[in-house]
Scaffold this motif. Structure first.
Motif, PDB file in Angstrom:
ATOM      1  N   THR A  71      10.191  13.005  -4.220  1.00  0.00           N
ATOM      2  CA  THR A  71      10.611  14.311  -5.028  1.00  0.00           C
ATOM      3  C   THR A  71       9.448  15.128  -5.518  1.00  0.00           C
ATOM      4  OG1 THR A  71      11.338  13.218  -6.689  1.00  0.00           O
ATOM      5  CG2 THR A  71      13.039  13.183  -5.227  1.00  0.00           C
ATOM      6  N   SER A  72       8.169  14.712  -5.386  1.00  0.00           N
ATOM      7  CA  SER A  72       7.122  15.571  -5.797  1.00  0.00           C
ATOM      8  C   SER A  72       6.422  15.923  -4.546  1.00  0.00           C
ATOM      9  CB  SER A  72       6.505  15.109  -7.122  1.00  0.00           C
ATOM     10  OG  SER A  72       6.118  13.444  -6.226  1.00  0.00           O
ATOM     11  N   THR A  73       5.199  15.139  -4.382  1.00  0.00           N
ATOM     12  CA  THR A  73       4.219  15.658  -3.470  1.00  0.00           C
ATOM     13  C   THR A  73       4.853  15.332  -1.875  1.00  0.00           C
ATOM     14  OG1 THR A  73       3.369  13.357  -3.619  1.00  0.00           O
ATOM     15  CG2 THR A  73       2.174  15.311  -4.917  1.00  0.00           C
ATOM     16  N   GLN A  74       5.427  14.568  -1.842  1.00  0.00           N
ATOM     17  CA  GLN A  74       6.079  14.059  -0.494  1.00  0.00           C
ATOM     18  C   GLN A  74       4.624  13.193   0.210  1.00  0.00           C
ATOM     19  OE1 GLN A  74       8.217  16.686   2.070  1.00  0.00           O
ATOM     20  NE2 GLN A  74       9.872  16.746   0.623  1.00  0.00           N
ATOM     21  N   ALA A  75       4.546  13.302   1.554  1.00  0.00           N
ATOM     22  CA  ALA A  75       3.325  12.602   2.182  1.00  0.00           C
ATOM     23  C   ALA A  75       2.096  13.569   1.703  1.00  0.00           C
ATOM     24  CB  ALA A  75       3.509  12.740   3.491  1.00  0.00           C
ATOM     25  N   PRO A  76       1.059  12.794   1.595  1.00  0.00           N
ATOM     26  CA  PRO A  76      -0.280  13.791   1.621  1.00  0.00           C
ATOM     27  C   PRO A  76      -0.298  14.657   2.880  1.00  0.00           C
ATOM     28  CG  PRO A  76      -0.756  11.482   1.163  1.00  0.00           C
ATOM     29  CD  PRO A  76       0.581  11.575   1.650  1.00  0.00           C
ATOM     30  N   CYS A  77      -1.246  15.650   2.862  1.00  0.00           N
ATOM     31  CA  CYS A  77      -1.396  16.730   3.833  1.00  0.00           C
ATOM     32  C   CYS A  77      -1.668  15.864   5.049  1.00  0.00           C
ATOM     33  CB  CYS A  77      -2.563  17.493   3.669  1.00  0.00           C
ATOM     34  SG  CYS A  77      -2.937  18.788   4.838  1.00  0.00           S
TER      35      CYS A  77
ATOM     36  N   ILE B 206       0.768  -1.331  -0.063  1.00  0.00           N
ATOM     37  CA  ILE B 206       0.110   0.050   0.113  1.00  0.00           C
ATOM     38  C   ILE B 206       0.798   1.188  -0.061  1.00  0.00           C
ATOM     39  CG2 ILE B 206      -1.431   1.321   1.610  1.00  0.00           C
ATOM     40  CD1 ILE B 206      -3.057  -0.820   0.302  1.00  0.00           C
ATOM     41  N   LEU B 207       0.475   2.186  -0.744  1.00  0.00           N
ATOM     42  CA  LEU B 207       1.374   3.580  -0.664  1.00  0.00           C
ATOM     43  C   LEU B 207       0.167   4.588  -0.961  1.00  0.00           C
ATOM     44  CD1 LEU B 207       4.119   4.842  -0.951  1.00  0.00           C
ATOM     45  CD2 LEU B 207       4.001   4.376  -3.553  1.00  0.00           C
ATOM     46  N   LEU B 208       0.130   5.461   0.046  1.00  0.00           N
ATOM     47  CA  LEU B 208      -0.637   6.765  -0.182  1.00  0.00           C
ATOM     48  C   LEU B 208      -0.295   7.594  -1.158  1.00  0.00           C
ATOM     49  CD1 LEU B 208      -1.750   7.664   3.487  1.00  0.00           C
ATOM     50  CD2 LEU B 208      -2.583   5.845   2.209  1.00  0.00           C
ATOM     51  N   HIS B 209      -1.506   8.264  -1.775  1.00  0.00           N
ATOM     52  CA  HIS B 209      -1.126   9.329  -2.733  1.00  0.00           C
ATOM     53  C   HIS B 209      -2.042  10.470  -2.559  1.00  0.00           C
ATOM     54  CE1 HIS B 209      -4.473   7.890  -5.053  1.00  0.00           C
ATOM     55  NE2 HIS B 209      -4.031   6.650  -5.305  1.00  0.00           N
ATOM     56  N   THR B 210      -1.982  11.499  -3.425  1.00  0.00           N
ATOM     57  CA  THR B 210      -2.879  12.744  -3.236  1.00  0.00           C
ATOM     58  C   THR B 210      -3.912  12.662  -4.161  1.00  0.00           C
ATOM     59  OG1 THR B 210      -1.701  14.300  -4.603  1.00  0.00           O
ATOM     60  CG2 THR B 210      -0.658  13.771  -2.447  1.00  0.00           C
ATOM     61  N   GLY B 211      -4.597  11.544  -4.110  1.00  0.00           N
ATOM     62  CA  GLY B 211      -5.716  11.359  -5.046  1.00  0.00           C
ATOM     63  C   GLY B 211      -5.270  10.435  -6.572  1.00  0.00           C
ATOM     64  N   ASN B 212      -6.341  10.047  -6.929  1.00  0.00           N
ATOM     65  CA  ASN B 212      -5.997   9.319  -8.236  1.00  0.00           C
ATOM     66  C   ASN B 212      -5.619   9.843  -9.488  1.00  0.00           C
ATOM     67  OD1 ASN B 212      -6.878   7.334  -6.617  1.00  0.00           O
ATOM     68  ND2 ASN B 212      -8.567   6.501  -8.152  1.00  0.00           N
TER      69      ASN B 212
ATOM     70  N   PRO C  58     -13.496  15.038  -2.066  1.00  0.00           N
ATOM     71  CA  PRO C  58     -12.529  15.168  -2.981  1.00  0.00           C
ATOM     72  C   PRO C  58     -11.342  16.186  -2.257  1.00  0.00           C
ATOM     73  CG  PRO C  58     -14.721  15.885  -4.008  1.00  0.00           C
ATOM     74  CD  PRO C  58     -14.939  15.381  -2.606  1.00  0.00           C
ATOM     75  N   GLY C  59     -11.847  17.079  -1.427  1.00  0.00           N
ATOM     76  CA  GLY C  59     -10.968  17.935  -0.894  1.00  0.00           C
ATOM     77  C   GLY C  59      -9.966  17.440   0.036  1.00  0.00           C
ATOM     78  N   VAL C  60      -9.909  16.076   0.476  1.00  0.00           N
ATOM     79  CA  VAL C  60      -8.995  15.735   1.324  1.00  0.00           C
ATOM     80  C   VAL C  60      -7.709  15.079   0.660  1.00  0.00           C
ATOM     81  CG1 VAL C  60     -10.514  14.941   3.246  1.00  0.00           C
ATOM     82  CG2 VAL C  60      -9.721  13.266   1.266  1.00  0.00           C
ATOM     83  N   ARG C  61      -7.831  15.105  -0.864  1.00  0.00           N
ATOM     84  CA  ARG C  61      -6.868  14.997  -1.520  1.00  0.00           C
ATOM     85  C   ARG C  61      -6.160  13.519  -1.076  1.00  0.00           C
ATOM     86  NH1 ARG C  61      -9.010  15.261  -5.000  1.00  0.00           N
ATOM     87  NH2 ARG C  61      -6.970  14.970  -6.480  1.00  0.00           N
ATOM     88  N   LEU C  62      -6.598  12.428  -1.144  1.00  0.00           N
ATOM     89  CA  LEU C  62      -6.043  11.367  -0.485  1.00  0.00           C
ATOM     90  C   LEU C  62      -6.544  10.147  -1.112  1.00  0.00           C
ATOM     91  CD1 LEU C  62      -4.252  11.376   2.105  1.00  0.00           C
ATOM     92  CD2 LEU C  62      -6.192  11.159   3.412  1.00  0.00           C
ATOM     93  N   GLY C  63      -5.735   9.157  -1.371  1.00  0.00           N
ATOM     94  CA  GLY C  63      -6.029   7.779  -2.022  1.00  0.00           C
ATOM     95  C   GLY C  63      -4.968   7.181  -1.746  1.00  0.00           C
ATOM     96  N   TRP C  64      -4.883   5.969  -2.480  1.00  0.00           N
ATOM     97  CA  TRP C  64      -3.760   4.971  -2.459  1.00  0.00           C
ATOM     98  C   TRP C  64      -3.475   3.974  -3.581  1.00  0.00           C
ATOM     99  CZ3 TRP C  64      -8.354   4.098   0.324  1.00  0.00           C
ATOM    100  CH2 TRP C  64      -8.870   2.803   0.436  1.00  0.00           C
ATOM    101  N   PHE C  65      -2.345   3.662  -3.764  1.00  0.00           N
ATOM    102  CA  PHE C  65      -1.915   2.673  -4.737  1.00  0.00           C
ATOM    103  C   PHE C  65      -2.086   1.327  -3.843  1.00  0.00           C
ATOM    104  CE2 PHE C  65       1.108   5.855  -5.802  1.00  0.00           C
ATOM    105  CZ  PHE C  65       0.801   6.355  -7.141  1.00  0.00           C
TER     106      PHE C  65
END
Lengths: 535, 535
Positions: B346-352, B147-153, B323-330
């Protein structure tokens, strides 16, 4: 300077990368007139209805803006104290605010809007706040600059890399620089050409030299047209570039048509000169609360000299609010902003709405002068931390002071550290003759940059200094203290500056408690002695 | 199936792009053993001290998990009602929770940690929650998934593009697809090869045809090895791929060594077949609260069939929380996860961290079954909205029903809409013979896909249908209703499917109020009549 007095930016769109030029225009282009029609029934977008959003209201207890003293008070170490607040169950002094899904007044932060899809530019309120702040604090020298929110300077820089550099391009960076910035560029085969640092930071003369002597064939790439620089509390060297030096750098960049990426997380952690503890005075005007006077006391941003619009400034809330909010902003010309926006639309989209809403309401609650009061307090906190750390180095080592003639620290007071030997020698003022390390007091930021000497190590000259650097780093870690090894910060991966004779470590004074700082320095002294003398 | 029964993933690292392979390994590699030593004094990182973080505590009023009925109740339109809650000053039913900077219990969400720099993987707590959720709901068929979190799909897919495709590569996508996914790939010269959709969604036979007939010279690029697909409530066509079809698609992907990117924001908005209002029954078992039974009623994810580890699943909280939480996962194999992580660093780092902390505490407060109860309720809300929208189409147009023989909707019930003429014709059951549009009821998601007929338009045949499509789109907008024009969703930018004769519009039923839906459909009927008949 009023907006009308300022020139318009010049067209710098030739700096855009192929990928950025190929990025599609906004799909809304030309349709905007319809989309913004009031009363239009929206059956186009896949927006969830706000009634489904599970957060009805968020109530925050926020620190008051004057939580931290804006001056040095002897025997007063607020950072330690505030850490102790928790340890002893003391309460932080807070003010409450609330963000509601369905707010009562039209101007209030609207949680329903914050939780919805939003423009990748960021929320209107936070853009207005950051725009007014940028105007007041940085005063860009041209008229048509723009604000665009991002999710922190790492995201900001990462977008800049692919927006302005083609694969295989070179960029310019300080000879010691932030490794993550290099790591963003590296996968695209984009390498950094190091520019020397001197006692005043990034060296304009060397910048001109690198650009004028650029040899495409030798380097295997065109002359760089992007300068990445950290002008305040430079990471890792701790230097701060003066206004005059910024003017000179800017002029070189105009001459060679280079755009300047000003990564400036430590802007509000500018520090006065370090004064040894015994000579340190209580600050002259402890009750000075003039925000404007404080702001004018800070080194100006590159934006202040940017009459062409060739600076892309990166601001972040990571150091001024908290890293976890993942929030910052670009300030740049409108053409660059539009391309960076398009890139944001297909990657991060808008920063997290919860972060935006709570930071916006925090800043509204604090009011502009309250936020500036807070920034002063924070700057003072880190100054206190720097002073305390250097005081401890003075207490744990014999320190000799000189004014550097070496290019790198030219004109600055250099502290050379020798071991304390104990016993009689100590008593009569003689001490070990093995110089352990040198440093200058940082003029900003969170780091002290130390140059370590290995010439008395048995293997000196037999293996590269960076190998000894890593050996010693490992010994430090085994001993119980974690530093950042110097090689990691070299802009040139293969040729580490001074790498033949010296090692470097970056030490952070931003986070450790004062007792931990002391323990850490004791470990450094003990491990270094063992490493060099085998005893 | 327990973890031990599952095979390990196969090595698919040859799918990584050149850029991804060139990405540096973790700088912490090999140093991890020191860094994780307990009691190590941290003087390496530039972390602000948590005492400086301005948020002391955050108190949230959250909706209760059973805010929305999980069943259709006649005359009960909870979405409208919850929207009316606010209009009439009614209160949402909430439960409170608090996240504190210095929490009392070790397991509590720690606001100080959430506000600090964190691993780009995302917070430990939220990763544990999403991992347990993925195991329970999607049941990956192999053992070593990550699992890896991201900031949305959108962020997730954008990272996948540069991690798996080289500039100039082709990818595979449904013939109608999400435009933002194409826009992420476009700047790198990465084009989408369309795969046909049939009555069951993505067509495995056509996928095989595209792959086996691939001509490198003609296409100017290698055979694609990445399939981008939206299997549930497909955007824009509203179809949902069955388990059997997923198996077939997966087999073709094994045969041709294609990795599957499953972009699945609408997974919990799966819908039963549409039943016209007069035949619709109240749900049989309104008090059925068995979470497992509900989960097993859903179409399985591609992960369920993924015995090799070639699926990268994208989950998002955008539709299930906001949508505003900008949060999802791979969810993907560990090799892919490591490369995607490096890119995130080197881009978003961790989500908020604020988003992560509040979503994690929300899910902890709701408990796993509470969250699933919430998802059921949401799915039902959108089903009610779909039903109401199609009911309105039935009320405002004459609808003729047939079972499609056309490939695109093969086997599905097609609704053909004709204008109501009023007067005597209306009374005696005859009506306008000009077919306006056709649609099938979506089986998931937020959209209805409508095919519009222009053959009675005076300019039909004289200009391409997409021109008429945009003319009509503009007329709709002038009339007061905003739809999404079909050309925008074509995977092939130049050849729009059926683009010669027909136009398409995507209509969203996710957001508008019921009265607005009705007004919108009235406008569509009026404008269409004017457009075709000039009256």
């Amino acid at each position: 300077m009023s907006a009308g007095d300022r020139p318009k930016s010049i067209d710098l769109s030739h700096h855009l990368s192929d990928v950025s030029k190929a990025r599609l225009p906004s799909p809304l282009k030309g349709l905007a007139k319809y989309i913004s029609t009031p009363g239009l029934i929206p059956l186009a977008g896949g927006l969830p209805h706000p009634s489904y959003f599970p957060f009805s209201a968020i109530h925050v207890d926020a620190l008051v803006p004057n939580s931290f003293a804006p001056i040095t008070l002897e025997e007063h170490q607020p950072s330690t104290f505030s850490w102790l607040w928790n340890m002893f169950g003391l309460k932080e002094k807070t003010i409450p605010f609330t963000v509601k899904k369905y707010p009562e007044h039209p101007g209030d932060i609207n949680l329903a809007a914050a939780l919805q899809y939003d423009s990748a530019q960021g929320s209107i309120q936070l853009r207005e706040i950051t725009k007014a702040f940028t105007e007041r604090v940085y005063q860009p020298a041209y008229e048509d600059w723009e604000i665009l929110l991002h999710t922190g300077n790492t995201d900001g820089w990462s977008r800049i890399v692919t927006t302005f550099a083609n694969p295989g391009d070179w960029i310019l960076a300080e000879e010691w620089t932030y490794p993550s910035a290099l790591a963003s560029a590296h996968p695209w085969g984009i390498k950094a050409a190091p520019v020397a640092i001197d006692g005043e930071g990034l060296c304009a003369v060397d910048l001109r030299r690198v650009l004028s002597e650029w040899n495409e064939v030798e380097r295997g790439g065109k002359r760089p047209h992007v300068l990445y620089t950290i002008p305040v509390g430079q990471n890792p060297t701790g230097g701060t570039v003066s206004a005059q030096r910024k003017r000179e750098v800017y002029e070189v960049c105009v001459e060679f048509d280079v755009i300047i990426v000003e990564d400036d997380p430590y802007y509000f952690i500018q520090m006065p000169q370090y004064v040894p503890k015994e000579a340190r005075k209580i600050h002259a005007s402890p009750f000075d609360t003039d925000a404007e006077k404080y702001l004018r006391s800070l080194v100006p941003s590159y934006l202040r000299f940017d009459w062409q619009g060739r600076v892309i400034r990166l601001d972040t809330f990571s150091k001024t609010v908290a890293p976890g909010v993942r929030l910052g902003w670009f300030t740049c010309n409108t053409i660059f902003a539009e391309r960076l926006l398009r890139q944001g639309e297909t990657s991060t989209q808008a920063p997290c709405g919860l972060g935006q809403a709570l930071v916006a309401q925090l800043l509204i609650t604090w009011k502009p002068d309250g936020y500036i009061r807070r920034l002063r307090g924070l700057g003072q906190q880190y100054t206190d931390r720097r002073d305390h750390f250097i005081d401890l180095l003075h207490a744990k080592f014999h320190i000799r002071t000189s004014v550097s003639e070496h290019d790198f620290w030219k004109g600055r007071t250099v502290y050379d550290a020798y071991p304390k030997t104990g016993g009689l020698g100590e008593k009569y003022g003689t001490f070990g003759q093995t110089k352990y390390f040198s440093f200058v007091a940082p003029s900003g930021g969170m780091f002290i940059w130390l140059k370590f000497y290995f010439n008395s190590h048995p293997e000196f000259g037999k293996k590269p200094a960076e190998t000894l650097e890593m050996q010693l780093w490992e010994e430090f870690a085994k001993g119980g203290v974690l530093l950042a090894p110097g090689w990691y910060f070299s802009a040139d991966e293969e040729n580490i500056p001074d790498g033949k004779y010296e090692g470097h470590y970056r030490i952070s004074f931003s986070m450790a408690t004062y007792p931990d700082m002391e323990r850490g320095i004791d470990i450094i002294a003990r491990v270094m002695k063992l490493f060099l003398d085998g005893q």
